[in-house]
Design a protein around this motif. Structure first.
Motif, PDB file in Angstrom:
ATOM      1  N   GLY A  26       0.786  -1.229   0.000  1.00 34.83           N
ATOM      2  CA  GLY A  26       0.000   0.000   0.000  1.00 34.83           C
ATOM      3  C   GLY A  26       0.815   1.274   0.000  1.00 34.83           C
ATOM      4  O   GLY A  26       0.264   2.371  -0.112  1.00 34.83           O
ATOM      5  N   TRP A  27       2.158   1.156   0.122  1.00 39.01           N
ATOM      6  CA  TRP A  27       3.015   2.345   0.207  1.00 39.01           C
ATOM      7  C   TRP A  27       4.119   2.383  -0.837  1.00 39.01           C
ATOM      8  O   TRP A  27       4.408   3.428  -1.402  1.00 39.01           O
ATOM      9  N   MET A  28       4.785   1.258  -1.044  1.00 38.49           N
ATOM     10  CA  MET A  28       5.917   1.220  -1.970  1.00 38.49           C
ATOM     11  C   MET A  28       6.026  -0.165  -2.568  1.00 38.49           C
ATOM     12  O   MET A  28       5.913  -1.164  -1.859  1.00 38.49           O
ATOM     13  N   GLN A  43      -2.935   2.612  -5.999  1.00 38.42           N
ATOM     14  CA  GLN A  43      -2.763   3.614  -7.047  1.00 38.42           C
ATOM     15  C   GLN A  43      -1.553   4.470  -6.711  1.00 38.42           C
ATOM     16  O   GLN A  43      -1.539   5.170  -5.712  1.00 38.42           O
ATOM     17  N   PRO A  44      -0.514   4.427  -7.551  1.00 34.85           N
ATOM     18  CA  PRO A  44       0.680   5.221  -7.260  1.00 34.85           C
ATOM     19  C   PRO A  44       0.385   6.723  -7.291  1.00 34.85           C
ATOM     20  O   PRO A  44      -0.481   7.175  -8.036  1.00 34.85           O
ATOM     21  N   ASP A  82      -4.526   0.108  -9.778  1.00 33.42           N
ATOM     22  CA  ASP A  82      -3.652  -0.990  -9.371  1.00 33.42           C
ATOM     23  C   ASP A  82      -2.353  -0.999 -10.184  1.00 33.42           C
ATOM     24  O   ASP A  82      -1.768  -2.036 -10.438  1.00 33.42           O
ATOM     25  N   GLY A  83      -1.913   0.183 -10.642  1.00 31.04           N
ATOM     26  CA  GLY A  83      -0.684   0.214 -11.421  1.00 31.04           C
ATOM     27  C   GLY A  83      -0.554   1.473 -12.243  1.00 31.04           C
ATOM     28  O   GLY A  83      -0.804   2.570 -11.761  1.00 31.04           O
ATOM     29  N   PHE A  84      -0.220   1.297 -13.513  1.00 32.90           N
ATOM     30  CA  PHE A  84       0.032   2.443 -14.384  1.00 32.90           C
ATOM     31  C   PHE A  84      -0.132   2.022 -15.835  1.00 32.90           C
ATOM     32  O   PHE A  84      -0.261   0.832 -16.145  1.00 32.90           O
TER      33      PHE A  84
END
Length: 181
Positions: free
Chosen positions: A101-103, A124-125, A169-171
């Protein structure tokens, strides 16, 4: 981008000693999975993750360094005798440990397709860096404040078709070779 040290981020400094290697372990409570080292002088800043194998990279897309950040240790990291350990130079570092959830660190194989979602981050970044493992490719960064499909390397203006979006959930990446060769 702002960072605050905590259970999975360590921010610190050390003095280069010019030796063949130096372990940076003071105050570490975790094994870092990504480290960035920035000198106080005009030397290049370097980065290493466990995904890079034995190599480190600068933020300008040059060839990999084999005598820079030598190892990620159980309680810190080891620098070599080159750029991140020149005698008498102060170095600043940020070290991260993965935390759900953080990195998150990960990899994917490029396929040159446009508008390609990369899932599996787990959140979500808000900021990210994509570093290709092909020599001479600039790392690309994007924050959640960037609009459209723009992103930027560490030396140029905003450009499209690289990191195009930050997803739940990503990019999403475009077909530009620095992110999807």
């Amino acid at each position: 981008v702002a960072f605050k040290a905590g259970s999975n981020i360590k921010v610190g400094t050390y003095l280069g000693n010019g030796a063949a290697s130096q372990d940076i372990t003071s105050g570490f409570t975790f094994s870092p999975e990504y480290v960035a080292v920035m000198p106080e002088n005009t030397q290049v800043a370097v980065q290493r993750s466990y995904l890079f194998g034995a190599n480190s990279y600068d933020f300008g897309g040059s060839l990999p360094y084999t005598d820079s950040i030598l190892a990620l240790l159980a309680n810190g990291f080891r620098v070599g005798s080159s750029a991140p350990n020149s005698s008498g130079v102060t170095y600043y570092y940020v070290a991260w440990n993965e935390a759900p959830g953080w990195m998150k660190l990960g990899s994917y194989v490029g396929d040159a397709s446009d508008n390609r979602p990369i899932a599996g981050v787990g959140f979500q970044p808000e900021y990210m860096i994509v570093q290709g493992n092909t020599d001479g490719r600039n790392p690309i960064q994007r924050s959640d404040a960037m609009l459209g499909d723009a992103s930027i390397n560490f030396a140029s203006a905003l450009t499209t078709n690289r990191i195009q979006a930050l997803l739940p959930d990503g990019f999403e990446v475009g077909s530009q070779v620095s992110v999807n060769d």
